[in-house]
Scaffold this motif. Structure first.
Motif, short mmCIF file in Angstrom:
data_model
loop_
_atom_site.label_atom_id
_atom_site.label_comp_id
_atom_site.label_asym_id
_atom_site.label_seq_id
_atom_site.Cartn_x
_atom_site.Cartn_y
_atom_site.Cartn_z
N GLU A 42 0.81 -1.22 0.00
CA GLU A 42 0.00 0.00 0.00
C GLU A 42 0.84 1.27 0.00
OE1 GLU A 42 -3.43 0.25 2.36
OE2 GLU A 42 -4.12 -1.74 1.80
N CYS A 43 1.85 1.32 0.88
CA CYS A 43 2.62 2.57 1.00
C CYS A 43 4.04 2.46 0.47
CB CYS A 43 2.64 3.05 2.45
SG CYS A 43 3.64 2.03 3.55
N ASP A 63 1.72 -0.06 10.13
CA ASP A 63 0.77 1.06 10.07
C ASP A 63 -0.39 0.79 9.12
OD1 ASP A 63 2.28 2.48 11.91
OD2 ASP A 63 3.42 3.55 10.36
N CYS A 64 -0.09 0.28 7.93
CA CYS A 64 -1.16 0.01 6.96
C CYS A 64 -2.07 -1.13 7.44
CB CYS A 64 -0.56 -0.32 5.60
SG CYS A 64 0.21 1.10 4.78
N ALA A 66 -2.67 -1.87 10.58
CA ALA A 66 -3.49 -1.32 11.67
C ALA A 66 -4.66 -0.52 11.10
CB ALA A 66 -2.64 -0.44 12.58
N GLU A 67 -4.42 0.26 10.06
CA GLU A 67 -5.49 1.04 9.44
C GLU A 67 -6.54 0.10 8.82
OE1 GLU A 67 -7.93 3.99 8.34
OE2 GLU A 67 -6.16 4.19 9.62
N ARG A 68 -6.10 -0.95 8.15
CA ARG A 68 -7.04 -1.91 7.55
C ARG A 68 -7.86 -2.59 8.64
NH1 ARG A 68 -5.19 -6.04 2.99
NH2 ARG A 68 -5.27 -4.11 1.81
N ARG A 70 -8.68 -1.38 11.58
CA ARG A 70 -9.66 -0.41 12.08
C ARG A 70 -10.84 -0.29 11.13
NH1 ARG A 70 -5.19 2.40 13.89
NH2 ARG A 70 -4.96 3.52 11.94
N THR A 71 -10.56 -0.25 9.86
CA THR A 71 -11.63 -0.12 8.86
C THR A 71 -12.53 -1.35 8.86
OG1 THR A 71 -10.13 1.16 7.47
CG2 THR A 71 -12.09 0.30 6.42
#
Length: 89
Positions: A42-43, A63-64, A66-68, A70-71
């Motif tokens: 992703e990043c 980080d990516c 963790a964001e996924r 949460r979503t």
């Protein structure tokens, strides 16, 4: 037997849809197995070797991921039943 405004078989349709969503989620996760990446898909950041060893088939940096997570957590609690109890809360 459905009542009110619901069509016949509406409850079974909801059950089938929930099961289908679960199966699709598992299939998506299985597709992520295999050799892990050295860079986040992703990043583009480098994924540390310790993470690659700890998580087989890892494709995202911390980080990516963790964001996924949460979503996905927000969509996991969706109540399809629309019961009166859930509408009153």
């Amino acid at each position: 037997m459905a009542g009110g405004w619901a069509k016949d078989g509406a409850v079974q349709d909801q059950i089938d849809s929930t099961i289908e969503d679960g199966v699709n989620e598992v299939r998506r996760r299985l597709q992520q197995q295999g050799p892990g990446l050295t860079e986040c898909e992703e990043c583009g950041e480098t994924i540390p070797e310790a993470r690659r060893k700890a998580i087989a088939g890892g494709r995202l940096c911390v980080d990516c991921q963790a964001e996924r997570d949460r979503t996905q957590a927000h969509s996991a609690g969706y109540n399809r039943r629309g019961s009166k109890d859930s509408q009153l809360r």
